[in-house]
Motif scaffolding. Structure first.
Motif, PDB file in Angstrom:
ATOM      1  N   ASN A 294      -6.115  31.816  -7.067  1.00 48.63           N
ATOM      2  CA  ASN A 294      -5.789  30.956  -5.936  1.00 48.63           C
ATOM      3  C   ASN A 294      -4.635  30.002  -6.238  1.00 48.63           C
ATOM      4  OD1 ASN A 294      -6.344  29.852  -3.290  1.00 48.63           O
ATOM      5  ND2 ASN A 294      -7.221  28.084  -4.338  1.00 48.63           N
ATOM      6  N   TYR A 295      -4.349  29.767  -7.524  1.00 52.13           N
ATOM      7  CA  TYR A 295      -3.261  28.846  -7.865  1.00 52.13           C
ATOM      8  C   TYR A 295      -1.914  29.411  -7.431  1.00 52.13           C
ATOM      9  CZ  TYR A 295      -0.239  25.671 -10.401  1.00 52.13           C
ATOM     10  OH  TYR A 295       0.740  24.741 -10.713  1.00 52.13           O
ATOM     11  N   CYS A 296      -1.710  30.712  -7.625  1.00 48.04           N
ATOM     12  CA  CYS A 296      -0.447  31.344  -7.232  1.00 48.04           C
ATOM     13  C   CYS A 296      -0.528  31.956  -5.835  1.00 48.04           C
ATOM     14  CB  CYS A 296      -0.064  32.427  -8.242  1.00 48.04           C
ATOM     15  SG  CYS A 296       0.196  31.805  -9.923  1.00 48.04           S
ATOM     16  N   HIS A 297      -1.644  32.636  -5.563  1.00 45.84           N
ATOM     17  CA  HIS A 297      -1.835  33.250  -4.245  1.00 45.84           C
ATOM     18  C   HIS A 297      -2.617  32.238  -3.393  1.00 45.84           C
ATOM     19  CE1 HIS A 297      -0.366  37.065  -5.868  1.00 45.84           C
ATOM     20  NE2 HIS A 297      -1.139  36.831  -6.924  1.00 45.84           N
ATOM     21  N   THR A 298      -1.902  31.261  -2.886  1.00 42.16           N
ATOM     22  CA  THR A 298      -2.530  30.052  -2.346  1.00 42.16           C
ATOM     23  C   THR A 298      -3.351  30.267  -1.082  1.00 42.16           C
ATOM     24  OG1 THR A 298      -0.452  29.574  -1.208  1.00 42.16           O
ATOM     25  CG2 THR A 298      -0.797  28.533  -3.351  1.00 42.16           C
ATOM     26  N   THR A 299      -3.124  31.357  -0.362  1.00 41.79           N
ATOM     27  CA  THR A 299      -3.834  31.546   0.913  1.00 41.79           C
ATOM     28  C   THR A 299      -4.910  32.621   0.837  1.00 41.79           C
ATOM     29  OG1 THR A 299      -2.163  33.135   1.680  1.00 41.79           O
ATOM     30  CG2 THR A 299      -1.809  30.823   2.223  1.00 41.79           C
ATOM     31  N   VAL A 300      -5.274  33.037  -0.375  1.00 39.20           N
ATOM     32  CA  VAL A 300      -6.206  34.150  -0.509  1.00 39.20           C
ATOM     33  C   VAL A 300      -7.578  33.838   0.088  1.00 39.20           C
ATOM     34  CG1 VAL A 300      -7.040  33.479  -2.805  1.00 39.20           C
ATOM     35  CG2 VAL A 300      -7.044  35.894  -2.128  1.00 39.20           C
ATOM     36  N   TYR A 301      -7.966  32.563   0.124  1.00 35.96           N
ATOM     37  CA  TYR A 301      -9.259  32.171   0.698  1.00 35.96           C
ATOM     38  C   TYR A 301      -9.135  31.640   2.121  1.00 35.96           C
ATOM     39  CZ  TYR A 301     -10.994  32.459  -4.099  1.00 35.96           C
ATOM     40  OH  TYR A 301     -11.332  32.907  -5.358  1.00 35.96           O
ATOM     41  N   GLU A 302      -7.923  31.570   2.643  1.00 34.36           N
ATOM     42  CA  GLU A 302      -7.724  30.905   3.923  1.00 34.36           C
ATOM     43  C   GLU A 302      -7.027  31.746   4.978  1.00 34.36           C
ATOM     44  OE1 GLU A 302      -5.404  27.546   2.865  1.00 34.36           O
ATOM     45  OE2 GLU A 302      -6.994  26.565   1.696  1.00 34.36           O
ATOM     46  N   SER A 303      -6.422  32.861   4.582  1.00 34.39           N
ATOM     47  CA  SER A 303      -5.560  33.579   5.508  1.00 34.39           C
ATOM     48  C   SER A 303      -5.772  35.081   5.416  1.00 34.39           C
ATOM     49  CB  SER A 303      -4.093  33.230   5.209  1.00 34.39           C
ATOM     50  OG  SER A 303      -3.217  33.960   6.029  1.00 34.39           O
ATOM     51  N   LYS A 304      -5.141  35.778   6.358  1.00 37.22           N
ATOM     52  CA  LYS A 304      -5.190  37.240   6.379  1.00 37.22           C
ATOM     53  C   LYS A 304      -4.572  37.822   5.110  1.00 37.22           C
ATOM     54  CE  LYS A 304      -3.464  41.175   9.094  1.00 37.22           C
ATOM     55  NZ  LYS A 304      -2.574  41.750   8.085  1.00 37.22           N
ATOM     56  N   SER A 305      -3.464  37.250   4.666  1.00 38.06           N
ATOM     57  CA  SER A 305      -2.779  37.738   3.466  1.00 38.06           C
ATOM     58  C   SER A 305      -3.009  36.776   2.300  1.00 38.06           C
ATOM     59  CB  SER A 305      -1.278  37.883   3.722  1.00 38.06           C
ATOM     60  OG  SER A 305      -0.703  36.615   3.981  1.00 38.06           O
ATOM     61  N   ALA A 306      -2.775  37.294   1.089  1.00 37.19           N
ATOM     62  CA  ALA A 306      -2.998  36.468  -0.098  1.00 37.19           C
ATOM     63  C   ALA A 306      -1.770  35.648  -0.465  1.00 37.19           C
ATOM     64  CB  ALA A 306      -3.397  37.351  -1.279  1.00 37.19           C
ATOM     65  N   SER A 307      -0.639  35.918   0.165  1.00 33.96           N
ATOM     66  CA  SER A 307       0.647  35.234  -0.041  1.00 33.96           C
ATOM     67  C   SER A 307       1.245  35.537  -1.412  1.00 33.96           C
ATOM     68  CB  SER A 307       0.541  33.720   0.148  1.00 33.96           C
ATOM     69  OG  SER A 307      -0.040  33.095  -0.974  1.00 33.96           O
ATOM     70  N   ILE A 308       2.559  35.659  -1.432  1.00 28.27           N
ATOM     71  CA  ILE A 308       3.308  35.861  -2.670  1.00 28.27           C
ATOM     72  C   ILE A 308       3.790  34.489  -3.142  1.00 28.27           C
ATOM     73  CG2 ILE A 308       5.316  36.949  -3.722  1.00 28.27           C
ATOM     74  CD1 ILE A 308       3.127  38.881  -2.872  1.00 28.27           C
ATOM     75  N   PRO A 309       3.565  34.119  -4.394  1.00 25.62           N
ATOM     76  CA  PRO A 309       3.951  32.780  -4.860  1.00 25.62           C
ATOM     77  C   PRO A 309       5.459  32.554  -4.786  1.00 25.62           C
ATOM     78  CG  PRO A 309       3.296  34.179  -6.695  1.00 25.62           C
ATOM     79  CD  PRO A 309       2.927  34.920  -5.463  1.00 25.62           C
ATOM     80  N   SER A 310       5.833  31.363  -4.376  1.00 22.83           N
ATOM     81  CA  SER A 310       7.249  30.999  -4.341  1.00 22.83           C
ATOM     82  C   SER A 310       7.710  30.598  -5.739  1.00 22.83           C
ATOM     83  CB  SER A 310       7.467  29.843  -3.376  1.00 22.83           C
ATOM     84  OG  SER A 310       6.815  28.677  -3.849  1.00 22.83           O
ATOM     85  N   GLU A 342      12.592  38.890  -4.959  1.00 24.88           N
ATOM     86  CA  GLU A 342      12.257  40.081  -4.178  1.00 24.88           C
ATOM     87  C   GLU A 342      11.227  40.936  -4.926  1.00 24.88           C
ATOM     88  OE1 GLU A 342      15.847  42.103  -3.148  1.00 24.88           O
ATOM     89  OE2 GLU A 342      16.664  40.384  -2.054  1.00 24.88           O
ATOM     90  N   TRP A 343       9.967  40.460  -4.905  1.00 25.07           N
ATOM     91  CA  TRP A 343       8.886  41.207  -5.536  1.00 25.07           C
ATOM     92  C   TRP A 343       8.648  42.513  -4.772  1.00 25.07           C
ATOM     93  CZ3 TRP A 343       7.594  39.225 -10.044  1.00 25.07           C
ATOM     94  CH2 TRP A 343       7.699  37.848 -10.251  1.00 25.07           C
ATOM     95  N   VAL A 344       8.237  43.553  -5.481  1.00 26.90           N
ATOM     96  CA  VAL A 344       7.960  44.857  -4.861  1.00 26.90           C
ATOM     97  C   VAL A 344       6.481  44.916  -4.503  1.00 26.90           C
ATOM     98  CG1 VAL A 344       8.036  47.360  -5.153  1.00 26.90           C
ATOM     99  CG2 VAL A 344       9.778  45.922  -6.234  1.00 26.90           C
ATOM    100  N   ARG A 345       6.198  45.175  -3.231  1.00 20.67           N
ATOM    101  CA  ARG A 345       4.807  45.240  -2.773  1.00 20.67           C
ATOM    102  C   ARG A 345       4.107  46.450  -3.405  1.00 20.67           C
ATOM    103  NH1 ARG A 345       2.321  42.909   1.735  1.00 20.67           N
ATOM    104  NH2 ARG A 345       0.339  43.900   2.294  1.00 20.67           N
ATOM    105  N   ILE A 346       2.896  46.239  -3.891  1.00 23.54           N
ATOM    106  CA  ILE A 346       2.135  47.299  -4.555  1.00 23.54           C
ATOM    107  C   ILE A 346       1.040  47.851  -3.654  1.00 23.54           C
ATOM    108  CG2 ILE A 346       0.658  47.845  -6.541  1.00 23.54           C
ATOM    109  CD1 ILE A 346       2.113  45.619  -8.061  1.00 23.54           C
ATOM    110  N   HIS A 347       0.261  46.967  -3.058  1.00 21.37           N
ATOM    111  CA  HIS A 347      -0.876  47.394  -2.236  1.00 21.37           C
ATOM    112  C   HIS A 347      -0.442  47.433  -0.769  1.00 21.37           C
ATOM    113  CE1 HIS A 347      -2.510  45.619  -5.929  1.00 21.37           C
ATOM    114  NE2 HIS A 347      -3.436  46.551  -5.836  1.00 21.37           N
TER     115      HIS A 347
END
Length: 439
Positions: A294-310, A342-347
């Protein structure tokens, strides 16, 4: 008479051969079953055997759990709950070294204490190369809950010890052990084939010796001579309609099987591990340093997506740590250019499928490793699960819902129990309806 003897011996030999094949097959299955049971014993799906010492908390469990959440979301990047030094010191025993009032002031605003000339604060600041600890807008009760968590020893990781059956806790043994079973079966099959070849060669030698003996030492009548010295015509085999039909049928079945496998595999990227623009290691960050997802993927518990860390999240640590690293320099360049990494999406899921992270992680309590595998062991992240519709539906059919203390489910559970003896699963609550994921 001689022909009868030969036929009887042939029948006995082939009966022996068949019994040998059956016994080898049964032995192989029994061994595979035993090893698979050993490999998976005590390991639940989506989980690995851990080595965390879960000490019995001396305080209120609810307070300790709240402190654990705050610690993992805010403190674990720089501090361990044990004695390991990461950026700052390990915090084990800190409540015995410092009084609570001082710790509350230090955690809420360390710079204010340093500016005021507090000797302990200045000493710590100088000891750790004058790295400023960020200020936190915590209430006193929140700080106390963090201290209660540290004092409980719940976050202290003990050294691995050898478990039963020679398995080290924390080792991801499931798939590897099952793979070993597969290798074992391959060895058994190779040995079995070699044994069969030896038996066939032996049979041919015995037949040849018996034939020579009979020709030299026995006067054979016309019928026996024809039986003993008959020649096998191989051309009759490949000219036979039955054999040709069987060969064509096998070819069609194999071709159809390969075609179906390829068609069913379209869109499935299990094992996909693309090269990323920055060599980020989850094994180092989530594994060794135990940084919460949750520290890097800040929205994993709050949103549809887990978010990519800035890049800003990366700089919380790397403004001080390994600043000279070539990989970290790539983060600096991205910030200087004001461009995202520009991270490459895996899932990847198809657009027609709806998936909500918070519904699974927050409401369902699903651990990240259930879908993403042992992420804390991956230097390079890869797609661990197939992420197919069948895989999702199987999970919905097998996963029971936690309905305790939630009045919303009372009537539903009552109706379910009146018509079914099974557990109240996600499927029981409409989790396999088409509109659940496709709307």
């Amino acid at each position: 008479m001689i022909s009868c003897i030969l036929k009887t011996k042939s029948k006995i030999f082939f009966a022996f051969l068949l019994a040998l094949v059956v016994s080898f097959g049964a032995f192989a299955q029994e061994q595979a079953s035993d090893q698979a049971e050993v490999a998976t014993k005590g390991v639940e799906p989506g989980a690995t055997q851990g080595a965390t010492t879960d000490a019995t908390p001396a305080g209120d469990p609810a307070v300790i759990d709240a402190g654990e959440a705050l610690f993992k979301n805010n403190c674990v990047v720089c501090h361990s709950a044990g004695t390991d030094v990461i950026v700052g010191p390990g915090l084990q025993g800190i409540t015995q070294k410092r009084n609570e009032g001082w710790l509350i002031k230090w955690i809420k605003n360390s710079q204010a204490l340093i500016a005021a000339g507090d000797k302990d604060a200045v000493a710590i600041y100088n000891e750790f190369n004058k790295q400023a600890m960020p200020s936190f807008a915590f209430s006193d009760d929140e700080v106390k809950s963090i201290l209660a968590y540290i004092k409980s020893g719940k976050g202290v990781v003990s050294a691995p010890v050898a478990g039963p059956e020679g398995v080290t806790p924390g080792e991801n043994v499931g798939t590897e052990a099952i793979g070993a079973v597969g290798n074992y079966l391959d060895i058994v099959l190779v040995v079995l084939i070699v044994v069969l070849i030896v038996l066939v060669v032996t049979l041919l030698l015995i037949t040849s010796l018996l034939k020579n003996y009979l020709n030299k030492n026995r006067k054979l009548d016309e019928y026996d001579n024809e039986v003993v010295n008959q020649r096998f015509d191989f051309s009759k085999i490949y000219k036979s309609k039955a054999v040709r039909t069987l060969v064509v049928l096998i070819f069609v079945v194999v071709l159809l099987d390969l075609t179906i496998d390829k068609v069913m595999g379209i869109g499935i990227q299990q094992g996909y591990a693309p090269k990323q623009p920055i060599a980020f290691s989850h094994k180092l960050h989530a594994g060794e340093h135990q940084i919460n997802c949750n520290y890097c993927h800040t929205t994993v518990y709050e949103s549809k997506s887990a978010s990519i860390p800035s890049a800003n999240i990366c700089m919380n640590c790397h403004s001080q740590i390994k600043t000279e690293s070539p990989e970290i320099q790539k983060i600096y360049k991205a910030i200087e250019r004001n461009r995202p990494i520009e991270w490459v999406r895996i899932h990847n899921l198809p657009d027609l499928a709806y998936f909500n992270h918070s519904q699974h992680t927050q409401v369902g309590g699903v651990e990240c490793q259930t879908c993403h595998g042992p992420i804390e062991e991956m230097d390079v992240v890869y797609q661990y699960s197939p992420l197919t519709m069948g895989w999702c539906i199987d999970c919905h059919r097998e996963t029971p819902l936690n309905t305790e203390g939630n009045e919303y489910y009372d009537k539903l559970v009552e109706l379910h129990e009146s018509s079914s003896k099974g557990a109240f699963t996600v499927s029981s609550n409409g989790g396999t309806e088409c509109s659940k994921c496709h709307y």
